[in-house]
Design a protein around this motif. Sequence first.
Motif, PDB file in Angstrom:
ATOM      1  N   ARG A   1     -14.573 -52.810  29.846  1.00 26.00           N
ATOM      2  CA  ARG A   1     -13.131 -53.088  29.885  1.00 26.00           C
ATOM      3  C   ARG A   1     -12.272 -51.865  29.643  1.00 26.00           C
ATOM      4  O   ARG A   1     -11.103 -51.854  30.010  1.00 26.00           O
ATOM      5  N   CYS A   2     -12.827 -50.850  28.976  1.00 24.66           N
ATOM      6  CA  CYS A   2     -11.974 -49.739  28.571  1.00 24.66           C
ATOM      7  C   CYS A   2     -12.828 -48.495  28.343  1.00 24.66           C
ATOM      8  O   CYS A   2     -13.941 -48.600  27.832  1.00 24.66           O
ATOM      9  N   ALA A   3     -12.316 -47.334  28.742  1.00 27.86           N
ATOM     10  CA  ALA A   3     -12.985 -46.061  28.438  1.00 27.86           C
ATOM     11  C   ALA A   3     -11.916 -45.007  28.194  1.00 27.86           C
ATOM     12  O   ALA A   3     -10.895 -44.976  28.888  1.00 27.86           O
ATOM     13  N   ARG A   4     -12.142 -44.150  27.200  1.00 27.63           N
ATOM     14  CA  ARG A   4     -11.164 -43.131  26.802  1.00 27.63           C
ATOM     15  C   ARG A   4     -11.862 -41.816  26.469  1.00 27.63           C
ATOM     16  O   ARG A   4     -12.930 -41.806  25.862  1.00 27.63           O
ATOM     17  N   PHE A   5     -11.220 -40.710  26.855  1.00 29.89           N
ATOM     18  CA  PHE A   5     -11.665 -39.389  26.406  1.00 29.89           C
ATOM     19  C   PHE A   5     -11.203 -39.168  24.965  1.00 29.89           C
ATOM     20  O   PHE A   5     -10.132 -39.642  24.575  1.00 29.89           O
ATOM     21  N   SER A   6     -11.992 -38.396  24.206  1.00 32.08           N
ATOM     22  CA  SER A   6     -11.525 -37.952  22.895  1.00 32.08           C
ATOM     23  C   SER A   6     -10.424 -36.904  23.107  1.00 32.08           C
ATOM     24  O   SER A   6     -10.322 -36.328  24.192  1.00 32.08           O
ATOM     25  N   PRO A   7      -9.583 -36.671  22.082  1.00 30.11           N
ATOM     26  CA  PRO A   7      -8.504 -35.693  22.237  1.00 30.11           C
ATOM     27  C   PRO A   7      -8.996 -34.317  22.697  1.00 30.11           C
ATOM     28  O   PRO A   7      -8.321 -33.646  23.476  1.00 30.11           O
ATOM     29  N   ASP A   8     -10.191 -33.900  22.264  1.00 31.58           N
ATOM     30  CA  ASP A   8     -10.695 -32.587  22.691  1.00 31.58           C
ATOM     31  C   ASP A   8     -11.497 -32.654  23.992  1.00 31.58           C
ATOM     32  O   ASP A   8     -11.974 -31.631  24.493  1.00 31.58           O
ATOM     33  N   GLY A   9     -11.647 -33.861  24.559  1.00 29.91           N
ATOM     34  CA  GLY A   9     -12.310 -34.007  25.851  1.00 29.91           C
ATOM     35  C   GLY A   9     -13.827 -33.942  25.821  1.00 29.91           C
ATOM     36  O   GLY A   9     -14.476 -34.016  26.860  1.00 29.91           O
ATOM     37  N   ARG A  10     -14.411 -33.822  24.626  1.00 26.79           N
ATOM     38  CA  ARG A  10     -15.875 -33.675  24.566  1.00 26.79           C
ATOM     39  C   ARG A  10     -16.610 -35.005  24.550  1.00 26.79           C
ATOM     40  O   ARG A  10     -17.787 -35.079  24.898  1.00 26.79           O
TER      41      ARG A  10
ATOM     42  N   GLY B   1     -17.346 -60.575  19.308  1.00 23.16           N
ATOM     43  CA  GLY B   1     -16.794 -60.980  20.600  1.00 23.16           C
ATOM     44  C   GLY B   1     -16.803 -59.826  21.583  1.00 23.16           C
ATOM     45  O   GLY B   1     -17.320 -58.752  21.286  1.00 23.16           O
ATOM     46  N   PHE B   2     -16.244 -60.078  22.762  1.00 23.24           N
ATOM     47  CA  PHE B   2     -16.097 -59.019  23.760  1.00 23.24           C
ATOM     48  C   PHE B   2     -15.087 -58.007  23.237  1.00 23.24           C
ATOM     49  O   PHE B   2     -14.155 -58.362  22.520  1.00 23.24           O
ATOM     50  N   VAL B   3     -15.267 -56.754  23.605  1.00 19.88           N
ATOM     51  CA  VAL B   3     -14.348 -55.719  23.148  1.00 19.88           C
ATOM     52  C   VAL B   3     -13.371 -55.391  24.287  1.00 19.88           C
ATOM     53  O   VAL B   3     -13.771 -54.890  25.336  1.00 19.88           O
ATOM     54  N   ASN B   4     -12.101 -55.728  24.059  1.00 16.08           N
ATOM     55  CA  ASN B   4     -11.092 -55.593  25.112  1.00 16.08           C
ATOM     56  C   ASN B   4     -10.556 -54.179  25.262  1.00 16.08           C
ATOM     57  O   ASN B   4     -10.166 -53.770  26.349  1.00 16.08           O
ATOM     58  N   HIS B   5     -10.485 -53.467  24.149  1.00 21.24           N
ATOM     59  CA  HIS B   5      -9.773 -52.185  24.182  1.00 21.24           C
ATOM     60  C   HIS B   5     -10.315 -51.278  23.091  1.00 21.24           C
ATOM     61  O   HIS B   5     -10.665 -51.741  22.005  1.00 21.24           O
ATOM     62  N   VAL B   6     -10.366 -49.994  23.389  1.00 17.69           N
ATOM     63  CA  VAL B   6     -10.826 -49.026  22.396  1.00 17.69           C
ATOM     64  C   VAL B   6     -10.065 -47.725  22.600  1.00 17.69           C
ATOM     65  O   VAL B   6      -9.644 -47.419  23.722  1.00 17.69           O
ATOM     66  N   ASP B   7      -9.832 -46.982  21.523  1.00 21.60           N
ATOM     67  CA  ASP B   7      -9.180 -45.680  21.672  1.00 21.60           C
ATOM     68  C   ASP B   7      -9.523 -44.777  20.503  1.00 21.60           C
ATOM     69  O   ASP B   7      -9.947 -45.244  19.441  1.00 21.60           O
ATOM     70  N   PHE B   8      -9.334 -43.479  20.736  1.00 22.44           N
ATOM     71  CA  PHE B   8      -9.548 -42.488  19.692  1.00 22.44           C
ATOM     72  C   PHE B   8      -8.303 -42.324  18.842  1.00 22.44           C
ATOM     73  O   PHE B   8      -7.175 -42.318  19.366  1.00 22.44           O
ATOM     74  N   HIS B   9      -8.522 -42.150  17.546  1.00 25.40           N
ATOM     75  CA  HIS B   9      -7.468 -41.710  16.632  1.00 25.40           C
ATOM     76  C   HIS B   9      -7.046 -40.308  17.078  1.00 25.40           C
ATOM     77  O   HIS B   9      -7.866 -39.541  17.583  1.00 25.40           O
ATOM     78  N   PRO B  10      -5.752 -39.942  16.919  1.00 25.36           N
ATOM     79  CA  PRO B  10      -5.292 -38.615  17.357  1.00 25.36           C
ATOM     80  C   PRO B  10      -6.102 -37.452  16.774  1.00 25.36           C
ATOM     81  O   PRO B  10      -6.222 -36.404  17.398  1.00 25.36           O
TER      82      PRO B  10
ATOM     83  N   PHE C   1      -2.637 -46.041  18.967  1.00 26.34           N
ATOM     84  CA  PHE C   1      -2.392 -45.274  17.748  1.00 26.34           C
ATOM     85  C   PHE C   1      -1.047 -44.574  17.843  1.00 26.34           C
ATOM     86  O   PHE C   1      -0.702 -44.012  18.893  1.00 26.34           O
ATOM     87  N   HIS C   2      -0.303 -44.584  16.735  1.00 26.40           N
ATOM     88  CA  HIS C   2       0.887 -43.738  16.635  1.00 26.40           C
ATOM     89  C   HIS C   2       0.405 -42.283  16.617  1.00 26.40           C
ATOM     90  O   HIS C   2      -0.645 -41.988  16.051  1.00 26.40           O
ATOM     91  N   PRO C   3       1.156 -41.364  17.259  1.00 26.07           N
ATOM     92  CA  PRO C   3       0.680 -39.969  17.329  1.00 26.07           C
ATOM     93  C   PRO C   3       0.442 -39.317  15.968  1.00 26.07           C
ATOM     94  O   PRO C   3      -0.333 -38.373  15.861  1.00 26.07           O
ATOM     95  N   SER C   4       1.087 -39.838  14.913  1.00 32.53           N
ATOM     96  CA  SER C   4       0.836 -39.296  13.572  1.00 32.53           C
ATOM     97  C   SER C   4      -0.541 -39.697  13.066  1.00 32.53           C
ATOM     98  O   SER C   4      -1.078 -39.086  12.144  1.00 32.53           O
ATOM     99  N   GLY C   5      -1.096 -40.767  13.662  1.00 31.43           N
ATOM    100  CA  GLY C   5      -2.364 -41.298  13.187  1.00 31.43           C
ATOM    101  C   GLY C   5      -2.229 -42.242  12.011  1.00 31.43           C
ATOM    102  O   GLY C   5      -3.218 -42.776  11.514  1.00 31.43           O
TER     103      GLY C   5
END
Length: 367
Positions: free
Chosen positions: A143-152, A182-191, A230-234
């Motif tokens: 359902r969701c894929a994200r790069f880390s802030p540093d792209g690694r 349950g199913f995981v709808n969304h995921v993201d990296f902390h700033p 996430f808020h950009p402040s984290g």
Amino acid sequence: EDPSLERHFKGHRDAVTSVDFSLNKKQLASGSMDSCLMIWSMRPQMRAYRFMGHKDAVMCVQFSPSGHLVASGSRDKTVRLWVPSVKGESTVFKAHTATVRSVHFSSDGQSLVTASDDKTVKVWTVHRQKFLFSLSQHINWVRCARFSPDGRLIVSASDDKTVKLWDKTSRECIHSFCEHGGFVNHVDFHPSGTCIAAAATDNTVKVWDIRMNRLLQHYQGNAVVNSLSFHPSGNYLVTASNDSTLKILDLLEGRLLYTLHGHQGPATCVAFSRAGDLFASGGSDEQVMVWKTNFDAADYGDVLKTQKPGTSVDGTRHTLVEMDCGVHLKKTKTQDSGRNHEQQEEMTSLTNTLEHIMGQLDVLTEV
């Protein structure tokens, strides 16, 4: 001061699936089950553009870091890259063998990661739209894929109830988080890149430290959580849930700060602006709403300065003068290089807006 509704965009003809701000906050992109991508101007009385091209529901949209491109993924199995201008030109590439649920640019704007119901995560070069590689260990829809802030690193979330962490260079799965019911709808990296947050159909939001692979925080809601940002402040996390609410979590205190009521029906997507002073939400009620965070800038100004050089945080609070809820749209069709998309002009009435907010929207309920 509590978060407040600032703008209210109407124009989609089916559930809104995804929202994202451009870097300069002048534009907001939204995708919808109506197969359209819309670009809304954040300046009053400016036009909204409806981009047609996808043959089926648009599941995800995102601005490139520079704001010069918008990526979208669709149930038509394609990914499109759009130039967010009047012409609305786009290039299309056959990305997957099933619905594309997620698109995300790397922070340098060079790569794109996509996730699909074909159970794979794919990475592409942006400028040539060239396919680079697939990550295929999930055993159900991704359902969701994200790069880390540093792209690694890449994080992905699936209906196989796992969140997987991948090394982009070795293309190996470093860790699977399996604590979801349950199913995981969304995921993201902390700033900061050190944590991830995941939203799931078991009504939870979980925050993990990816250095030790341990659960840091667990928020139990009372409805399916569809999206988070996430808020950009984290320091804060905003979520969108099936009970029609948006919730703002204070990550430092580990508690719920606000519950916002605005959407009629499930809130499907939510995203902070890059500066963090606004967030946008979309719902199955076909509406896009823009909210002012109104967090005390002192709470996160210092954090932002240490994290992002060149980001200035405006400590002043602007009172809200102009709003445009209850926007009525005049539709004019324009033929443009063989592409038919509608430009829609927003008409605003402040009294309507205020009545609309007072009358229909129980905008803020503080918990």
